[in-house]
Design a protein around this motif. Structure first.
Motif, PDB file in Angstrom:
ATOM      1  N   UNK A  73      67.290   9.578 -42.744  1.00  8.10           N
ATOM      2  CA  UNK A  73      66.235  10.309 -42.040  1.00  8.10           C
ATOM      3  C   UNK A  73      66.247  11.778 -42.450  1.00  8.10           C
ATOM      4  N   UNK A  74      65.170  12.465 -42.082  1.00 10.82           N
ATOM      5  CA  UNK A  74      65.048  13.908 -42.299  1.00 10.82           C
ATOM      6  C   UNK A  74      64.601  14.550 -40.994  1.00 10.82           C
ATOM      7  N   UNK A  75      64.743  15.862 -40.933  1.00  7.45           N
ATOM      8  CA  UNK A  75      64.288  16.638 -39.777  1.00  7.45           C
ATOM      9  C   UNK A  75      63.425  17.782 -40.296  1.00  7.45           C
ATOM     10  N   UNK A  76      62.174  17.876 -39.838  1.00  2.25           N
ATOM     11  CA  UNK A  76      61.293  18.933 -40.346  1.00  2.25           C
ATOM     12  C   UNK A  76      61.782  20.348 -40.020  1.00  2.25           C
ATOM     13  N   UNK A  77      62.557  20.491 -38.942  1.00  2.00           N
ATOM     14  CA  UNK A  77      63.093  21.800 -38.586  1.00  2.00           C
ATOM     15  C   UNK A  77      64.587  21.905 -38.810  1.00  2.00           C
ATOM     16  N   UNK A  78      65.183  20.914 -39.473  1.00  2.00           N
ATOM     17  CA  UNK A  78      66.625  20.903 -39.690  1.00  2.00           C
ATOM     18  C   UNK A  78      67.357  20.325 -38.491  1.00  2.00           C
ATOM     19  N   UNK A  79      68.664  20.141 -38.663  1.00  5.12           N
ATOM     20  CA  UNK A  79      69.488  19.570 -37.593  1.00  5.12           C
ATOM     21  C   UNK A  79      70.899  20.119 -37.656  1.00  5.12           C
ATOM     22  N   UNK A  80      71.473  20.384 -36.483  1.00  9.62           N
ATOM     23  CA  UNK A  80      72.896  20.722 -36.360  1.00  9.62           C
ATOM     24  C   UNK A  80      73.572  19.580 -35.640  1.00  9.62           C
ATOM     25  N   UNK A  81      74.704  19.142 -36.170  1.00  7.47           N
ATOM     26  CA  UNK A  81      75.553  18.167 -35.523  1.00  7.47           C
ATOM     27  C   UNK A  81      76.822  18.887 -35.081  1.00  7.47           C
ATOM     28  N   UNK A  82      77.170  18.755 -33.807  1.00  2.23           N
ATOM     29  CA  UNK A  82      78.392  19.340 -33.269  1.00  2.23           C
ATOM     30  C   UNK A  82      79.271  18.169 -32.851  1.00  2.23           C
ATOM     31  N   UNK A  83      80.312  17.910 -33.625  1.00  2.00           N
ATOM     32  CA  UNK A  83      81.171  16.751 -33.387  1.00  2.00           C
ATOM     33  C   UNK A  83      82.132  17.089 -32.250  1.00  2.00           C
ATOM     34  N   UNK A  84      82.095  16.263 -31.191  1.00  5.01           N
ATOM     35  CA  UNK A  84      82.909  16.537 -30.003  1.00  5.01           C
ATOM     36  C   UNK A  84      84.136  15.650 -29.881  1.00  5.01           C
ATOM     37  N   UNK A  85      84.099  14.467 -30.498  1.00 10.62           N
ATOM     38  CA  UNK A  85      85.291  13.613 -30.481  1.00 10.62           C
ATOM     39  C   UNK A  85      85.223  12.592 -31.608  1.00 10.62           C
ATOM     40  N   UNK A  86      86.399  12.146 -32.031  1.00 12.25           N
ATOM     41  CA  UNK A  86      86.477  11.104 -33.033  1.00 12.25           C
ATOM     42  C   UNK A  86      86.314  11.593 -34.458  1.00 12.25           C
ATOM     43  N   UNK A  87      86.116  10.610 -35.339  1.00 17.43           N
ATOM     44  CA  UNK A  87      85.951  10.867 -36.769  1.00 17.43           C
ATOM     45  C   UNK A  87      84.811  10.005 -37.277  1.00 17.43           C
ATOM     46  N   UNK A  88      83.942  10.601 -38.081  1.00 14.88           N
ATOM     47  CA  UNK A  88      82.811   9.865 -38.622  1.00 14.88           C
ATOM     48  C   UNK A  88      82.504  10.293 -40.041  1.00 14.88           C
ATOM     49  N   UNK A 123      85.455   5.560 -33.889  1.00 16.92           N
ATOM     50  CA  UNK A 123      84.194   5.982 -33.280  1.00 16.92           C
ATOM     51  C   UNK A 123      84.052   7.495 -33.431  1.00 16.92           C
ATOM     52  N   UNK A 124      82.839   7.985 -33.208  1.00 14.77           N
ATOM     53  CA  UNK A 124      82.580   9.424 -33.261  1.00 14.77           C
ATOM     54  C   UNK A 124      81.465   9.751 -32.268  1.00 14.77           C
ATOM     55  N   UNK A 125      81.581  10.915 -31.654  1.00 16.31           N
ATOM     56  CA  UNK A 125      80.534  11.415 -30.759  1.00 16.31           C
ATOM     57  C   UNK A 125      80.145  12.804 -31.223  1.00 16.31           C
ATOM     58  N   UNK A 126      78.836  13.053 -31.254  1.00 15.27           N
ATOM     59  CA  UNK A 126      78.357  14.391 -31.604  1.00 15.27           C
ATOM     60  C   UNK A 126      77.109  14.733 -30.806  1.00 15.27           C
ATOM     61  N   UNK A 127      76.860  16.020 -30.699  1.00 13.97           N
ATOM     62  CA  UNK A 127      75.575  16.501 -30.213  1.00 13.97           C
ATOM     63  C   UNK A 127      74.689  16.684 -31.437  1.00 13.97           C
ATOM     64  N   UNK A 128      73.487  16.148 -31.373  1.00 14.73           N
ATOM     65  CA  UNK A 128      72.494  16.315 -32.436  1.00 14.73           C
ATOM     66  C   UNK A 128      71.425  17.253 -31.891  1.00 14.73           C
ATOM     67  N   UNK A 129      71.250  18.395 -32.547  1.00 13.07           N
ATOM     68  CA  UNK A 129      70.330  19.435 -32.075  1.00 13.07           C
ATOM     69  C   UNK A 129      69.306  19.677 -33.165  1.00 13.07           C
ATOM     70  N   UNK A 130      68.035  19.540 -32.832  1.00 15.55           N
ATOM     71  CA  UNK A 130      66.983  19.667 -33.827  1.00 15.55           C
ATOM     72  C   UNK A 130      65.728  20.291 -33.232  1.00 15.55           C
ATOM     73  N   UNK A 131      64.968  20.923 -34.111  1.00 15.45           N
ATOM     74  CA  UNK A 131      63.702  21.559 -33.735  1.00 15.45           C
ATOM     75  C   UNK A 131      62.548  20.599 -34.001  1.00 15.45           C
ATOM     76  N   UNK A 132      61.577  20.591 -33.104  1.00 15.19           N
ATOM     77  CA  UNK A 132      60.344  19.830 -33.337  1.00 15.19           C
ATOM     78  C   UNK A 132      59.361  20.709 -34.093  1.00 15.19           C
TER      79      UNK A 132
END
Length: 151
Positions: A73-88, A123-132
């Motif tokens: 996938x792509x994000x028209x405004x980009x994306x930040x992933x903040x990994x909070x636990x695990x490994x991916x 497993x891995x958990x992250x916050x996915x932050x993106x602009x519309x």
């Protein structure tokens, strides 16, 4: 003098009259669901953190069980992933697959095709932050094949 003090008091109090109160959304009230089989392989649990009501930026907390991953996938405004636990793993199309782990922050520029998810054993958990942009935060492509994932 009394008029000046009254004017100062009114000027200082005016912003408070327009202030809003803080708002808490409790974790149990955020909800969430298993990610669509059209855009995820394996089990990914997606819980919204906040919608695009804040400057067209949204965020979700995503937990991938071992072997689970997003589609390309792509994000028209980009994306930040903040990994909070695990490994991916995270991979940009045409590049090597990279390890991501708790504490890492990944920036994916606008329009760069990529996928992310758990490793085959963790497993891995992250916050996915993106602009519309123009009402869209993500453009989904085809699923990541087992060969791409394991490569």
């Amino acid at each position: 003098m009394k008029r000046t003090l009254a004017a100062i008091a009114i000027a200082l109090a005016a912003p408070a009259a327009f202030a809003q109160s803080m708002e808490i959304t409790r974790a149990e009230d955020r909800g969430g669901s298993i990610g669509s089989s059209e855009t995820f392989t394996g089990t990914a649990y997606v819980a919204p953190v906040f919608g695009p009501d804040m400057a067209n930026v949204s965020a979700g907390e995503v937990t991938f069980l071992p072997g689970a991953r997003s589609a390309w996938h792509t994000h028209p405004g980009g994306q930040k992933l903040v990994v909070t636990s695990g490994t991916g793993w995270v991979q940009e199309r045409g590049q090597d697959k990279l390890v991501m782990q708790a504490g890492d922050v990944i920036w994916c520029p606008p329009g760069v095709e990529h996928w992310h998810g758990a490793t085959d054993t963790t497993s891995v958990t992250h916050y996915a932050i993106q602009e519309s942009v123009d009402g869209s935060a993500v453009d989904w492509g085809e699923k990541v094949t087992d060969e791409e994932y394991n490569g």
